[in-house]
Design an enzyme around this catalytic site. Structure first.
Site, PDB file in Angstrom:
ATOM      1  CE  LYS A 103      50.543  36.094  37.730  1.00  0.00           C
ATOM      2  NZ  LYS A 103      49.529  37.024  37.218  1.00  0.00           N
ATOM      3  CG  ASP A 143      48.312  36.614  40.613  1.00  0.00           C
ATOM      4  OD1 ASP A 143      48.001  37.271  39.617  1.00  0.00           O
ATOM      5  OD2 ASP A 143      47.972  35.417  40.761  1.00  0.00           O
TER       6      ASP A 143
HETATM    7  N1  GLU Z   1      48.445  39.913  39.165  1.00  0.00           N
HETATM    8  C1  GLU Z   1      47.742  40.859  38.374  1.00  0.00           C
HETATM    9  C2  GLU Z   1      47.476  40.312  36.978  1.00  0.00           C
HETATM   10  O1  GLU Z   1      47.415  39.118  36.786  1.00  0.00           O
HETATM   11  C3  GLU Z   1      48.394  42.236  38.380  1.00  0.00           C
HETATM   12  C4  GLU Z   1      49.783  42.288  37.841  1.00  0.00           C
HETATM   13  C5  GLU Z   1      50.470  43.620  38.084  1.00  0.00           C
HETATM   14  O2  GLU Z   1      49.869  44.524  38.639  1.00  0.00           O
HETATM   15  O3  GLU Z   1      51.635  43.710  37.683  1.00  0.00           O
HETATM   16  O4  GLU Z   1      47.217  41.029  36.061  1.00  0.00           O
END
Ligand code: GLU
Length: 410
Positions: A103, A143
């Protein structure tokens, strides 16, 4: 979000106890592989220089390249990014995508930036972290506070270093190597989980009453897909405020209204409600689809919903989770319920690498298979072990990551 990592660790530990994991194994699985904190300097439109802090945490790569979003929000800090990175590790494992977890984010309020500033801050962030990400290493995605446009800038800047690499980031615009169905994917996955859960109780979504906290990307798609399937979304809130109509909101009109008025507040035919009233609304399903840590020891007792589907990441504090378990409220946990986004991110990455496009029906079909397989496995495990869906999801995720770690060798 104070103590967010402790909260996620608490869920991890409950499952690790049942799995009988040693202290050393727990540490190996919980400690992130790499945490990076960078300065992101930005020249504002007025010529001044602003300095922000950017983060990327790579939590675990035992099952594949690491995957996870980029959050632009004033509350982003090292602890929050670590928590969210660890959730990505368990999430990708629960739905069995060949990825690890990561992340990133910048501690900034994107609403305060002009489009030009947003573009420059994104490009600068890529300059700072490009050597640690990439299609086979770590693949960012949208996100909170970021979107397809931000991903397009990200890819464009990354490609200045490495040439054509559309798979370096997902959630891109469809016109620029993005996937059909990615934008709606998290919301669609949330609804698939809600539907699968209601089926277990002998019902479908027809007439089911829902309260929804958050009306951003996830909240809006969740609301419109629920509406299409005949559910009654009776309460919605966003940063502007909350609204309630016990007869059900006209979601298509609300979507238009929220777009032109920058929020749901004062939508005609509704009563204004505050956040506490939204969480305590008289509904079947409560869906938190905004920030983490919103269901707490203080407000858990007031929740009247019978089911909670966690569209947000980490919305429920451990004390609140205990209250829900005691009261028999069924909680579909974040690492399953909101996995639709990363699942279609995976499809986007696959399409980019194969230079082959899927149509939206194929994306939706494959998403349905992944989500329902994940849901059924978690449900069955919960019944077998007589544990909550959350503990079952962690058992499934930790088991998969643990096995990959041991098989790969340390
Ligand atoms: N931000 C999204 C999550 O928390 C998607 C992450 C992604 O697609 O890699 O799952």
């Amino acid at each position: 979000m104070a103590d967010s990592f402790n909260n996620a660790c608490h869920y991890f530990e409950s499952a690790a106890d049942l799995l009988g994991l040693s202290a050393n194994m727990r540490r190996l699985l919980q400690v992130p592989e790499r945490e990076v904190k960078v300065q992101v300097a930005l020249e504002l439109d007025n010529g001044e220089i602003a300095t922000y802090i950017g983060y990327r945490v790579q939590h675990d790569s035992s099952r594949g390249p690491m995957k996870g979003g980029l959050r632009y929000h004033p509350e982003v800090d090292a602890e929050e990014v670590l928590t969210l990175a660890s959730l990505m590790t368990w999430k990708t494992a629960v739905v069995n995508l060949p990825y690890g977890g990561a992340k990133g984010g910048i501690s900034v309020d994107p609403k305060q930036l002009s489009p030009g500033e947003l573009e420059r801050i994104t490009r600068k962030f890529v300059d700072e972290i490009h050597d640690m990400v990439g299609p086979d290493k770590d693949i960012p995605a949208p996100d909170m506070g970021t979107n397809a446009q931000v991903m397009a800038w990200f890819a464009n800047q990354y490609e200045k270093f490495y040439g054509f690499q559309p798979a370096c980031v997902t959630g891109k615009p469809v016109e620029l190597h993005g996937s059909e169905g990615r934008e709606e994917a998290t919301g669609r996955g949330v609804v698939l989980c809600a539907e699968a859960m209601m089926k277990k109780f002998g019902r479908d979504l027809q007439g089911v009453k829902v309260a929804l906290q958050g009306f951003g990307n996830v909240g809006t798609f969740t609301a419109s897909i629920l509406h299409e399937k005949g559910a009654k979304v009776v309460a919605v809130s966003d940063v502007s405020g909350g609204i309630l109509n016990p007869e059900g909101l006209d979601i298509p009109r609300l979507l238009e209204y929220a777009r032109s008025n920058k929020g749901v507040k004062d939508f005609s035919g509704t009563d204004a409600i505050d956040n506490a009233a939204l969480l305590a609304a008289d509904v079947d399903i409560l869906i938190p689809a905004a920030l983490g840590g919103v269901l707490t020891a203080e407000n858990a007792d007031a929740v009247r919903a019978k089911y909670i589907v966690e569209a947000a990441n980490n919305p429920t504090e451990a004390e609140a989770d205990d209250v829900f378990r005691r009261k028999g409220i069924v909680v579909v946990p974040d690492i399953l319920a909101n996995a639709g986004g990363v699942t279609v991110s995976y499809f986007e990455w696959v399409q980019n690498r194969q230079h082959f496009r899927w149509d939206v029906n194929r994306v939706r079909d494959e998403l349905g298979k992944v989500m329902l397989d994940g849901f059924d496995r978690v449900w069955t495990l919960a019944e077998e072990k007589k544990v909550s869906l959350r503990t079952a999801a962690y058992i499934l995720g930790i088991g998969r990551v643990g096995r990959a770690t041991v098989l790969g060798g340390i």
